[in-house]
Write an enzyme that holds these catalytic residues in place. Structure first.
Site, PDB file in Angstrom:
ATOM      1  N   TYR A  79     -30.019   7.252 -22.839  1.00 44.01           N
ATOM      2  CA  TYR A  79     -30.589   8.419 -22.164  1.00 44.01           C
ATOM      3  C   TYR A  79     -31.335   9.262 -23.198  1.00 44.01           C
ATOM      4  O   TYR A  79     -30.858   9.443 -24.326  1.00 44.01           O
ATOM      5  CB  TYR A  79     -29.473   9.243 -21.519  1.00 44.01           C
ATOM      6  CG  TYR A  79     -29.974  10.478 -20.808  1.00 44.01           C
ATOM      7  CD1 TYR A  79     -30.765  10.368 -19.668  1.00 44.01           C
ATOM      8  CD2 TYR A  79     -29.686  11.755 -21.281  1.00 44.01           C
ATOM      9  CE1 TYR A  79     -31.247  11.495 -19.012  1.00 44.01           C
ATOM     10  CE2 TYR A  79     -30.162  12.886 -20.629  1.00 44.01           C
ATOM     11  CZ  TYR A  79     -30.939  12.746 -19.492  1.00 44.01           C
ATOM     12  OH  TYR A  79     -31.422  13.860 -18.853  1.00 44.01           O
ATOM     13  N   ASP A 108     -33.452  24.894 -24.241  1.00 51.16           N
ATOM     14  CA  ASP A 108     -33.932  23.963 -23.211  1.00 51.16           C
ATOM     15  C   ASP A 108     -34.511  24.747 -22.034  1.00 51.16           C
ATOM     16  O   ASP A 108     -33.928  24.798 -20.953  1.00 51.16           O
ATOM     17  CB  ASP A 108     -32.721  23.115 -22.777  1.00 51.16           C
ATOM     18  CG  ASP A 108     -33.068  22.041 -21.773  1.00 51.16           C
ATOM     19  OD1 ASP A 108     -34.250  21.675 -21.662  1.00 51.16           O
ATOM     20  OD2 ASP A 108     -32.134  21.571 -21.085  1.00 51.16           O
ATOM     21  N   ASP A 158     -35.737  12.197 -19.658  1.00 48.56           N
ATOM     22  CA  ASP A 158     -35.659  13.489 -18.960  1.00 48.56           C
ATOM     23  C   ASP A 158     -37.039  14.142 -19.033  1.00 48.56           C
ATOM     24  O   ASP A 158     -37.491  14.550 -20.112  1.00 48.56           O
ATOM     25  CB  ASP A 158     -34.607  14.349 -19.691  1.00 48.56           C
ATOM     26  CG  ASP A 158     -34.448  15.734 -19.097  1.00 48.56           C
ATOM     27  OD1 ASP A 158     -35.175  16.091 -18.155  1.00 48.56           O
ATOM     28  OD2 ASP A 158     -33.561  16.470 -19.599  1.00 48.56           O
ATOM     29  N   ASP A 200     -37.892  16.842 -17.172  1.00 42.77           N
ATOM     30  CA  ASP A 200     -37.775  18.207 -16.629  1.00 42.77           C
ATOM     31  C   ASP A 200     -38.446  18.310 -15.241  1.00 42.77           C
ATOM     32  O   ASP A 200     -38.157  17.532 -14.370  1.00 42.77           O
ATOM     33  CB  ASP A 200     -38.364  19.223 -17.614  1.00 42.77           C
ATOM     34  CG  ASP A 200     -37.527  19.352 -18.887  1.00 42.77           C
ATOM     35  OD1 ASP A 200     -36.374  18.901 -18.890  1.00 42.77           O
ATOM     36  OD2 ASP A 200     -38.032  19.900 -19.883  1.00 42.77           O
ATOM     37  N   HIS A 257     -36.511  11.079 -14.977  1.00 38.87           N
ATOM     38  CA  HIS A 257     -36.108  11.939 -13.855  1.00 38.87           C
ATOM     39  C   HIS A 257     -36.886  13.233 -13.845  1.00 38.87           C
ATOM     40  O   HIS A 257     -37.241  13.792 -14.877  1.00 38.87           O
ATOM     41  CB  HIS A 257     -34.596  12.157 -13.789  1.00 38.87           C
ATOM     42  CG  HIS A 257     -33.963  12.925 -14.905  1.00 38.87           C
ATOM     43  ND1 HIS A 257     -34.022  14.286 -15.009  1.00 38.87           N
ATOM     44  CD2 HIS A 257     -33.220  12.510 -15.953  1.00 38.87           C
ATOM     45  CE1 HIS A 257     -33.339  14.681 -16.077  1.00 38.87           C
ATOM     46  NE2 HIS A 257     -32.852  13.622 -16.678  1.00 38.87           N
ATOM     47  N   GLU A 286     -36.980  17.058 -11.851  1.00 41.54           N
ATOM     48  CA  GLU A 286     -36.028  17.949 -11.180  1.00 41.54           C
ATOM     49  C   GLU A 286     -36.722  18.990 -10.303  1.00 41.54           C
ATOM     50  O   GLU A 286     -37.927  19.259 -10.465  1.00 41.54           O
ATOM     51  CB  GLU A 286     -35.122  18.622 -12.223  1.00 41.54           C
ATOM     52  CG  GLU A 286     -35.820  19.617 -13.112  1.00 41.54           C
ATOM     53  CD  GLU A 286     -35.097  19.826 -14.456  1.00 41.54           C
ATOM     54  OE1 GLU A 286     -34.444  18.894 -14.957  1.00 41.54           O
ATOM     55  OE2 GLU A 286     -35.214  20.933 -14.992  1.00 41.54           O
ATOM     56  N   CYS A 344     -31.173  24.799 -18.528  1.00 41.77           N
ATOM     57  CA  CYS A 344     -30.086  23.827 -18.443  1.00 41.77           C
ATOM     58  C   CYS A 344     -29.447  23.916 -17.059  1.00 41.77           C
ATOM     59  O   CYS A 344     -29.198  25.013 -16.554  1.00 41.77           O
ATOM     60  CB  CYS A 344     -29.042  24.119 -19.519  1.00 41.77           C
ATOM     61  SG  CYS A 344     -27.467  23.275 -19.224  1.00 41.77           S
ATOM     62  N   ARG A 388     -33.939  14.599  -9.448  1.00 40.35           N
ATOM     63  CA  ARG A 388     -32.739  15.407  -9.720  1.00 40.35           C
ATOM     64  C   ARG A 388     -32.769  16.647  -8.850  1.00 40.35           C
ATOM     65  O   ARG A 388     -33.808  17.312  -8.750  1.00 40.35           O
ATOM     66  CB  ARG A 388     -32.734  15.784 -11.206  1.00 40.35           C
ATOM     67  CG  ARG A 388     -31.855  16.976 -11.543  1.00 40.35           C
ATOM     68  CD  ARG A 388     -31.727  17.150 -13.028  1.00 40.35           C
ATOM     69  NE  ARG A 388     -31.455  18.520 -13.400  1.00 40.35           N
ATOM     70  CZ  ARG A 388     -31.206  18.935 -14.640  1.00 40.35           C
ATOM     71  NH1 ARG A 388     -31.196  18.057 -15.635  1.00 40.35           N
ATOM     72  NH2 ARG A 388     -30.978  20.202 -14.913  1.00 40.35           N
ATOM     73  N   GLU A 448     -27.081  17.213  -9.905  1.00 41.60           N
ATOM     74  CA  GLU A 448     -26.725  18.038 -11.069  1.00 41.60           C
ATOM     75  C   GLU A 448     -25.584  19.010 -10.766  1.00 41.60           C
ATOM     76  O   GLU A 448     -25.530  19.610  -9.680  1.00 41.60           O
ATOM     77  CB  GLU A 448     -27.973  18.816 -11.529  1.00 41.60           C
ATOM     78  CG  GLU A 448     -27.760  19.783 -12.678  1.00 41.60           C
ATOM     79  CD  GLU A 448     -27.389  19.124 -14.009  1.00 41.60           C
ATOM     80  OE1 GLU A 448     -26.489  18.269 -14.044  1.00 41.60           O
ATOM     81  OE2 GLU A 448     -27.991  19.505 -15.042  1.00 41.60           O
ATOM     82  N   ASN A 477     -23.841  13.239 -14.317  1.00 44.19           N
ATOM     83  CA  ASN A 477     -24.092  13.847 -15.632  1.00 44.19           C
ATOM     84  C   ASN A 477     -22.774  14.375 -16.203  1.00 44.19           C
ATOM     85  O   ASN A 477     -22.257  15.385 -15.749  1.00 44.19           O
ATOM     86  CB  ASN A 477     -25.104  14.988 -15.455  1.00 44.19           C
ATOM     87  CG  ASN A 477     -25.370  15.749 -16.741  1.00 44.19           C
ATOM     88  OD1 ASN A 477     -24.947  15.336 -17.823  1.00 44.19           O
ATOM     89  ND2 ASN A 477     -26.082  16.868 -16.625  1.00 44.19           N
TER      90      ASN A 477
END
Ligand SMILES: C[C@](O)(C(=O)O)[C@H](CC(=O)O)C(=O)O
Ligand SMILES: [Mg+2]
Length: 332
Positions: free
Chosen positions: A48, A62, A89, A91, A116, A118, A126, A161, A191, A213
């Protein structure tokens, strides 16, 4: 040597096969290409590439500060070091639906096996913090449809996500997941679910593969791989775990060095030179072209040391040349 010999196509096919297998694929986060190699050697199913880690590595929080170029370039370097599939990731997809589409192209080109996207608003944060917000369903469907239409390799996995559990509650989060799957998402990343009952509710309602996760110090109970597999989950990520382990050790070590004036007491905890070179497949480079890369591997320090001739220690022509340059450098 020179990274993995497995093609991106083969890694993606393996990822697809793993998702269809009914087994739980365990994918720890790699904070560097070298860590990805270790993850592979120890027998995990995939790697990942975490946005939180990528940001933290740049000493940034983040909150969506990293760019498409930074993320795909680091993601590509990590993916290229391993024969395992890597999940990136991305975002919120770095902007509007067209940006999400471009992100897919860039991630494919970089050799990733999936990514992914989101449903948070920008600037994202986060998923385990309070105060995050999600875009409306239609906006997220636009991101997903754009990503699906941009994909060239049908085996590249597009994971949607939803961060809605912590914002709108469990049922709206499940409804979103179903809509995202209908729009073409291959997998759902639910998530910040709280416990087994919530993972179970997601599994009962959603038909596509599901990702769990297991990040530490977050909102989700840490469930074992066996539990997640029995709950019917397909992938588990441990996104920040290797960075947290490493940073814990680095901080403790630096404090010891500062206090003791030497790193000597830390040496037994360190990865040895020999183990590092083994991971790097150093000897393959030495054999590749002895005329160019003139390394001599020695058994110094209990077999855990190899010496590069360029350091001037082998007594070969290349070593002598390097030594000469060092001397000139010292004279200047
Ligand atoms: C999975 C995640 O998106 C990540 O970037 O690794 C983070 C992990 C974390 O901050 O613990 C998230 O869950 O938002
Ligand atoms: Mg992230």
């Amino acid at each position: 040597m020179l990274g993995s010999t497995t093609s991106a196509t083969d890694k993606r096919a393996a990822f697809r096969a793993g998702l269809a297998s009914g087994r739980l694929l365990r994918m720890p986060g790699a904070f560097s290409p070298l860590v990805a190699r270790l993850i592979e050697e120890i027998g995990f199913d995939g790697v990942y590439v975490s946005g939180a880690v990528l940001s933290a590595d740049l000493a940034l929080p983040d909150i969506g500060l990293t760019t498409l170029t930074e993320v795909t370039s680091r993601g590509g370097a990590i993916a290229g070091a391993t024969g395992l599939p890597s999940l990136l990731d991305t975002d919120t997809g770095f902007g509007e639906p067209l940006n999400a589409a471009r992100t897919v192209r860039a991630a494919e080109d970089a050799g990733l096996s999936g990514m992914h996207l989101e449903d948070q608003v920008n600037p994202k944060r986060c998923g385990h913090l309070d105060g995050k917000a999600v875009v409306d369903v239609q906006t997220m469907l636009g991101r997903i449809r754009a990503a699906v239409s941009a994909r060239r390799d049908p085996d590249f996995v597009l994971c949607a996500r939803t961060d809605a559990r912590g914002v709108e509650g469990l049922t709206p989060a499940i409804d979103r997941a179903k809509a995202y799957a209908d729009a073409g998402a291959d997998m759902i990343f639910a998530e910040a679910l709280a416990d087994e009952s919530e993972f179970e509710a997601f599994r009962a309602a959603v038909d596509v593969p599901l990702l769990a996760n297991m990040t530490e110090f977050g909102k989700s109970k840490l469930l074992s791989a066996a539990t997640l597999e029995s709950l019917g989950f397909n992938v588990v990520i441990y996104p920040v775990t290797t960075l947290r382990i490493a940073m814990g050790a680095v901080e403790a070590g630096l404090r010891t060095m500062a206090a003791e004036g030497t790193q000597e007491s830390l040496v037994p905890q360190m990865q040895t030179r020999g183990r590092l070179y083994e991971l790097l497949d150093y000897s393959a480079y030495a054999q590749f072209d002895t005329a160019i890369y003139d390394f001599s591997l020695t058994a110094a320090q209990g077999g855990s040391s190899a010496t590069a001739a360029q350091g001037g220690s082998s007594g070969t022509a290349a070593g002598d040349d390097a030594g000469g340059r060092d001397e000139e450098g010292a004279q200047r």
